[in-house]
Design a protein around this motif. Structure first.
Motif, short mmCIF file in Angstrom:
data_model
loop_
_atom_site.label_atom_id
_atom_site.label_comp_id
_atom_site.label_asym_id
_atom_site.label_seq_id
_atom_site.Cartn_x
_atom_site.Cartn_y
_atom_site.Cartn_z
N LEU A 38 108.47 82.93 -49.47
CA LEU A 38 107.99 82.19 -48.16
C LEU A 38 107.96 82.75 -46.80
O LEU A 38 107.03 82.96 -45.91
N ALA A 39 109.09 83.72 -46.67
CA ALA A 39 109.12 84.46 -45.37
C ALA A 39 108.20 85.46 -45.39
O ALA A 39 107.42 85.65 -44.33
N GLU A 40 107.92 86.11 -46.46
CA GLU A 40 106.87 87.16 -46.36
C GLU A 40 105.39 86.50 -45.93
O GLU A 40 104.71 87.25 -45.32
N ASN A 41 105.16 85.33 -46.68
CA ASN A 41 103.71 84.73 -46.41
C ASN A 41 103.62 84.28 -44.85
O ASN A 41 102.47 84.44 -44.29
N VAL A 42 104.74 83.64 -44.48
CA VAL A 42 104.86 83.38 -43.08
C VAL A 42 104.45 84.49 -41.99
O VAL A 42 103.87 84.55 -41.09
N ALA A 43 105.27 85.52 -42.30
CA ALA A 43 105.09 86.69 -41.76
C ALA A 43 103.62 87.30 -41.89
O ALA A 43 103.02 87.85 -40.84
N MET A 44 103.07 87.36 -43.02
CA MET A 44 101.95 87.86 -42.96
C MET A 44 100.85 87.10 -42.26
O MET A 44 99.74 87.61 -41.72
N LEU A 45 100.94 85.85 -42.32
CA LEU A 45 100.16 84.94 -41.66
C LEU A 45 100.28 84.67 -40.01
O LEU A 45 99.15 84.44 -39.45
N SER A 46 101.23 85.04 -39.82
CA SER A 46 101.55 84.74 -38.38
C SER A 46 100.47 85.52 -37.26
O SER A 46 100.00 84.81 -36.50
N LEU A 47 100.44 86.56 -37.57
CA LEU A 47 99.70 87.36 -36.46
C LEU A 47 98.19 87.15 -36.64
O LEU A 47 97.48 86.89 -35.51
N PRO A 48 97.56 87.19 -37.78
CA PRO A 48 96.21 86.81 -37.63
C PRO A 48 96.00 85.26 -37.30
O PRO A 48 94.92 85.21 -36.69
N VAL A 49 96.76 84.26 -37.68
CA VAL A 49 96.56 83.01 -37.34
C VAL A 49 96.72 82.73 -35.96
O VAL A 49 96.03 81.95 -35.09
N VAL A 50 97.73 83.27 -35.20
CA VAL A 50 97.98 83.26 -33.58
C VAL A 50 96.88 84.03 -32.95
O VAL A 50 96.46 83.28 -32.00
N LEU A 51 96.32 85.14 -33.34
CA LEU A 51 95.26 85.75 -32.82
C LEU A 51 94.07 84.85 -32.91
O LEU A 51 93.35 84.67 -32.00
N GLY A 52 93.58 84.45 -34.08
CA GLY A 52 92.60 83.42 -34.12
C GLY A 52 92.91 82.24 -33.34
O GLY A 52 91.58 81.77 -32.82
N ALA A 53 94.00 81.54 -33.23
CA ALA A 53 94.18 80.41 -32.42
C ALA A 53 94.23 80.66 -30.82
O ALA A 53 93.81 79.81 -30.29
N LEU A 54 94.18 81.86 -30.49
CA LEU A 54 94.26 82.36 -29.00
C LEU A 54 92.82 82.76 -28.60
O LEU A 54 92.62 82.59 -27.32
N PHE A 55 92.15 83.42 -29.57
CA PHE A 55 90.93 84.02 -29.20
C PHE A 55 89.91 83.23 -28.48
O PHE A 55 89.26 83.83 -27.42
N PRO A 56 89.43 82.27 -28.83
CA PRO A 56 88.67 81.51 -28.10
C PRO A 56 88.76 81.20 -26.67
O PRO A 56 87.65 81.10 -25.79
N ASP A 57 89.95 81.16 -26.29
CA ASP A 57 90.44 80.90 -24.76
C ASP A 57 90.09 82.20 -23.98
O ASP A 57 90.21 82.10 -22.86
#
Length: 175
Positions: A38-57
């Motif tokens: 779980l910790a590994e998956n959260v760490a793996m997902l955090s950067l791409p999801v955060v980048l994607g969530a902030l990019f449109p702005d």
């Protein structure tokens, strides 16, 4: 939504997606290994999801906000990212959920078909970005997004599959 709302959305998405990709509710046995997974998956997902969530702005710095980078052609580009950058396969989820949050959570919509049409689309469920309810709305929308993603992952196709495999699975469902 404002930047704070999109950051909150992205963090909750990374945590929720990590849980969805790690835990199969039909046969989950909590162990030390599953906690590390779980910790590994959260760490793996955090950067791409955060980048994607902030990019449109980023379009607040140039172009027309909620038009230039808030549309389906931009989302299509991010859906194709894994074909070129395999490690960024979850960026599209951040971008797509940013769009959902802007359409469902705020009063102003987004121009889904820009540059073909400047028409902004939204649902009548949103609040002003300065509203005291903005954070609550963000959490509610994020929980709904995670429920949809869990349904897709558990019942349609695995979210950690390739784009071509997911397209094949969807094509099989259509037939």
């Amino acid at each position: 939504m404002n930047k704070k709302g999109h950051v909150l959305n992205a963090i909750l998405l990374a945590l929720g997606l990590g849980l969805i990709l790690t835990v199969d509710p039909r046969n989950f046995q909590p162990t030390t290994d599953s906690a590390f997974a779980l910790a590994e998956n959260v760490a793996m997902l955090s950067l791409p999801v955060v980048l994607g969530a902030l990019f449109p702005d980023v379009d607040t710095a140039f172009g027309k906000h909620r038009k230039t980078l808030h549309n389906l052609p931009v989302l299509a580009i991010f859906l194709a990212f894994p074909l070129i950058f395999g490690n960024l396969q979850y960026v599209w989820i951040g971008v797509a959920t940013h769009y959902v949050l802007d359409m469902v959570g705020s009063k102003r919509g987004i121009a889904l078909f820009y540059p073909l049409s400047p028409q902004e689309y939204d649902l009548p469920t949103g609040v002003a970005t300065s509203s005291k309810y903005a954070d609550i709305v963000t959490v509610v929308v994020t929980v709904a997004e995670l429920a949809v993603l869990a349904g897709i992952h558990y019942y349609l196709f695995s979210l950690d599959t390739s784009l071509s495999s997911a397209t094949t699975a969807l094509g099989a469902l259509m037939i």
